[in-house]
Write a protein that holds these residues in place. Structure first.
Motif, PDB file in Angstrom:
ATOM      1  N   GLY A 148       0.822  -1.203   0.000  1.00 26.23           N
ATOM      2  CA  GLY A 148       0.000   0.000   0.000  1.00 26.23           C
ATOM      3  C   GLY A 148       0.855   1.251   0.000  1.00 26.23           C
ATOM      4  O   GLY A 148       2.077   1.199   0.147  1.00 26.23           O
ATOM      5  N   GLY A 188      -6.635   1.368  -6.206  1.00 29.57           N
ATOM      6  CA  GLY A 188      -7.151   1.074  -4.874  1.00 29.57           C
ATOM      7  C   GLY A 188      -7.110  -0.389  -4.476  1.00 29.57           C
ATOM      8  O   GLY A 188      -6.916  -0.713  -3.295  1.00 29.57           O
ATOM      9  N   LYS A 189      -7.274  -1.297  -5.424  1.00 29.00           N
ATOM     10  CA  LYS A 189      -7.256  -2.723  -5.088  1.00 29.00           C
ATOM     11  C   LYS A 189      -5.895  -3.173  -4.570  1.00 29.00           C
ATOM     12  O   LYS A 189      -5.778  -4.211  -3.935  1.00 29.00           O
ATOM     13  CB  LYS A 189      -7.654  -3.557  -6.311  1.00 29.00           C
ATOM     14  CG  LYS A 189      -9.094  -3.338  -6.767  1.00 29.00           C
ATOM     15  CD  LYS A 189     -10.099  -3.631  -5.646  1.00 29.00           C
ATOM     16  CE  LYS A 189     -11.528  -3.444  -6.153  1.00 29.00           C
ATOM     17  NZ  LYS A 189     -12.514  -3.607  -5.056  1.00 29.00           N
ATOM     18  N   ARG A 190      -4.875  -2.352  -4.846  1.00 31.72           N
ATOM     19  CA  ARG A 190      -3.537  -2.652  -4.322  1.00 31.72           C
ATOM     20  C   ARG A 190      -3.249  -1.839  -3.050  1.00 31.72           C
ATOM     21  O   ARG A 190      -2.106  -1.712  -2.635  1.00 31.72           O
ATOM     22  CB  ARG A 190      -2.485  -2.376  -5.402  1.00 31.72           C
ATOM     23  CG  ARG A 190      -2.491  -3.414  -6.518  1.00 31.72           C
ATOM     24  CD  ARG A 190      -1.525  -3.059  -7.620  1.00 31.72           C
ATOM     25  NE  ARG A 190      -2.134  -2.118  -8.564  1.00 31.72           N
ATOM     26  CZ  ARG A 190      -1.490  -1.554  -9.583  1.00 31.72           C
ATOM     27  NH1 ARG A 190      -0.211  -1.823  -9.787  1.00 31.72           N
ATOM     28  NH2 ARG A 190      -2.102  -0.726 -10.395  1.00 31.72           N
ATOM     29  N   ASN A 191      -4.306  -1.311  -2.469  1.00 34.82           N
ATOM     30  CA  ASN A 191      -4.220  -0.572  -1.208  1.00 34.82           C
ATOM     31  C   ASN A 191      -3.423   0.720  -1.361  1.00 34.82           C
ATOM     32  O   ASN A 191      -2.787   1.190  -0.404  1.00 34.82           O
ATOM     33  CB  ASN A 191      -3.620  -1.437  -0.091  1.00 34.82           C
ATOM     34  CG  ASN A 191      -4.014  -0.938   1.288  1.00 34.82           C
ATOM     35  OD1 ASN A 191      -5.104  -0.418   1.486  1.00 34.82           O
ATOM     36  ND2 ASN A 191      -3.126  -1.083   2.246  1.00 34.82           N
ATOM     37  N   ARG A 193      -3.763   4.584  -1.833  1.00 33.09           N
ATOM     38  CA  ARG A 193      -4.729   5.668  -1.664  1.00 33.09           C
ATOM     39  C   ARG A 193      -4.292   6.883  -2.476  1.00 33.09           C
ATOM     40  O   ARG A 193      -3.099   7.210  -2.528  1.00 33.09           O
ATOM     41  CB  ARG A 193      -4.848   6.051  -0.188  1.00 33.09           C
ATOM     42  CG  ARG A 193      -5.312   4.888   0.667  1.00 33.09           C
ATOM     43  CD  ARG A 193      -5.400   5.239   2.131  1.00 33.09           C
ATOM     44  NE  ARG A 193      -4.086   5.413   2.748  1.00 33.09           N
ATOM     45  CZ  ARG A 193      -3.598   6.574   3.147  1.00 33.09           C
ATOM     46  NH1 ARG A 193      -4.277   7.690   2.957  1.00 33.09           N
ATOM     47  NH2 ARG A 193      -2.400   6.637   3.718  1.00 33.09           N
ATOM     48  N   ASP A 245      -0.846   6.311   8.272  1.00 38.56           N
ATOM     49  CA  ASP A 245      -1.837   5.241   8.338  1.00 38.56           C
ATOM     50  C   ASP A 245      -3.145   5.694   8.972  1.00 38.56           C
ATOM     51  O   ASP A 245      -4.165   5.013   8.829  1.00 38.56           O
ATOM     52  CB  ASP A 245      -1.281   4.056   9.124  1.00 38.56           C
ATOM     53  CG  ASP A 245      -0.178   3.326   8.377  1.00 38.56           C
ATOM     54  OD1 ASP A 245       0.038   3.631   7.180  1.00 38.56           O
ATOM     55  OD2 ASP A 245       0.482   2.460   8.987  1.00 38.56           O
ATOM     56  N   ARG A 248      -6.032   5.718   6.558  1.00 38.93           N
ATOM     57  CA  ARG A 248      -5.967   4.502   5.745  1.00 38.93           C
ATOM     58  C   ARG A 248      -7.241   4.238   4.935  1.00 38.93           C
ATOM     59  O   ARG A 248      -7.189   3.530   3.933  1.00 38.93           O
ATOM     60  CB  ARG A 248      -5.674   3.287   6.624  1.00 38.93           C
ATOM     61  CG  ARG A 248      -6.706   2.986   7.683  1.00 38.93           C
ATOM     62  CD  ARG A 248      -6.396   1.682   8.437  1.00 38.93           C
ATOM     63  NE  ARG A 248      -5.083   1.682   9.063  1.00 38.93           N
ATOM     64  CZ  ARG A 248      -4.834   2.178  10.276  1.00 38.93           C
ATOM     65  NH1 ARG A 248      -5.807   2.749  10.979  1.00 38.93           N
ATOM     66  NH2 ARG A 248      -3.627   2.126  10.779  1.00 38.93           N
ATOM     67  N   THR A 251      -9.681   7.923   0.448  1.00 39.44           N
ATOM     68  CA  THR A 251      -9.157   7.939  -0.915  1.00 39.44           C
ATOM     69  C   THR A 251     -10.188   8.551  -1.850  1.00 39.44           C
ATOM     70  O   THR A 251     -11.388   8.631  -1.521  1.00 39.44           O
ATOM     71  CB  THR A 251      -8.766   6.523  -1.396  1.00 39.44           C
ATOM     72  OG1 THR A 251      -7.905   6.633  -2.535  1.00 39.44           O
ATOM     73  CG2 THR A 251      -9.977   5.671  -1.741  1.00 39.44           C
TER      74      THR A 251
END
Length: 262
Positions: A148, A188-191, A193, A245, A248, A251
């Motif tokens: 991420g 986003g699917k890979r964390n 933001r 974080d 987290r 986004t």
């Protein structure tokens, strides 16, 4: 050795998740960018920053390094995509994968509609918008490998308030909202933001020297909900939150810091 955050500002937040994290900042030698560099270095991050102004960048890097900060300055023209990628690679080589990107570099040169040529338009897009995409493209694999990361694109309220006198710049700053939202969806699917940090009129040395007049002081007083003046450190405080974080689950958003103007 990574320095501990200074204790000179006891009311400022400390973000443990930023300690040791590699941060890349474009346009970091002066103004808001310099405030970013100082703020992240104070958090114990490893800070790489880029700028055209080699003298200012070297001075800042030497000052911070003498205090124990881990910083790397690279002179680079962000409108030269090959040079931008090379500078990013140098920062990665020294500090490791990049976890935080602040796309800050820009040029708000004033210009009239009738004076804009195709070449000027393309150059303005290159310095105010295009490099943000290619910097994000370059660091996205790092962030994915880390599990991420955070990309922070610098916008502006100028297009929101229909500020006159620099239409191509305003167009680029408006486009950053679309860039932010599309990158947030795709990454986003890979964390990873992606957010926009949207300042109001920040009293940098350049802004005060070139644009601040008695009539604009009155405009600020009338337009802002809050009294006082926006300073670079106010923008940096939001950038720290968006990089840490603590944000987290934030986004695809615009985070406006403008004392209530827009």
């Amino acid at each position: 050795m990574i320095p501990s955050p200074p204790a000179t500002q006891p009311n400022s937040a400390v973000y443990p998740s930023l300690r040791g994290r590699t941060v890349l900042i474009s346009g970091g030698a002066s103004g808001i960018g310099e405030a970013f560099v100082r703020a992240f270095a104070a958090q114990g991050a490893q800070v790489g920053f880029l700028d055209l102004d080699a003298a200012a960048g070297d001075r800042l890097a030497q000052e911070l390094a003498s205090g124990g900060a881990r910083v790397e300055f690279r002179q680079a023209d962000v409108t030269d995509t090959a040079a931008l990628r090379s500078a990013i690679a140098t920062v990665r080589q020294r500090f490791g994968p990049i976890a935080v990107l602040l796309n800050n570099a820009a040029n708000d040169q004033r210009h009239a509609v009738a004076e804009v040529t195709p070449d000027y338009f393309d150059r303005s897009v290159a310095v105010n918008l295009r490099h943000q995409f290619f910097a994000a493209q370059a660091v996205a694999p790092d962030m994915a490998a880390l599990g991420g990361g955070s990309i922070i694109n610098l916008g502006s309220i100028s297009w929101m308030i229909k500020d006159p006198g620099y239409p191509v710049y305003l167009s680029c700053k408006a486009a950053i909202q679309g860039l932010t939202r599309s990158l947030a969806r795709d990454l986003g699917k890979r964390n990873i933001r992606v957010n926009s940090l949207v300042p109001g009129w920040v009293m940098t040395e350049r802004q005060v020297r070139l644009w601040l007049k008695p009539e604009s002081e009155a405009e600020i007083d009338a337009a802002q909900c809050l009294p006082g003046r926006l300073l670079p450190q106010h923008i940096a405080a939001m950038a720290l939150f968006l990089a840490a974080d603590d944000s987290r689950m934030c986004t695809a958003q615009d985070f406006v810091v403008d004392a209530g103007w827009a």
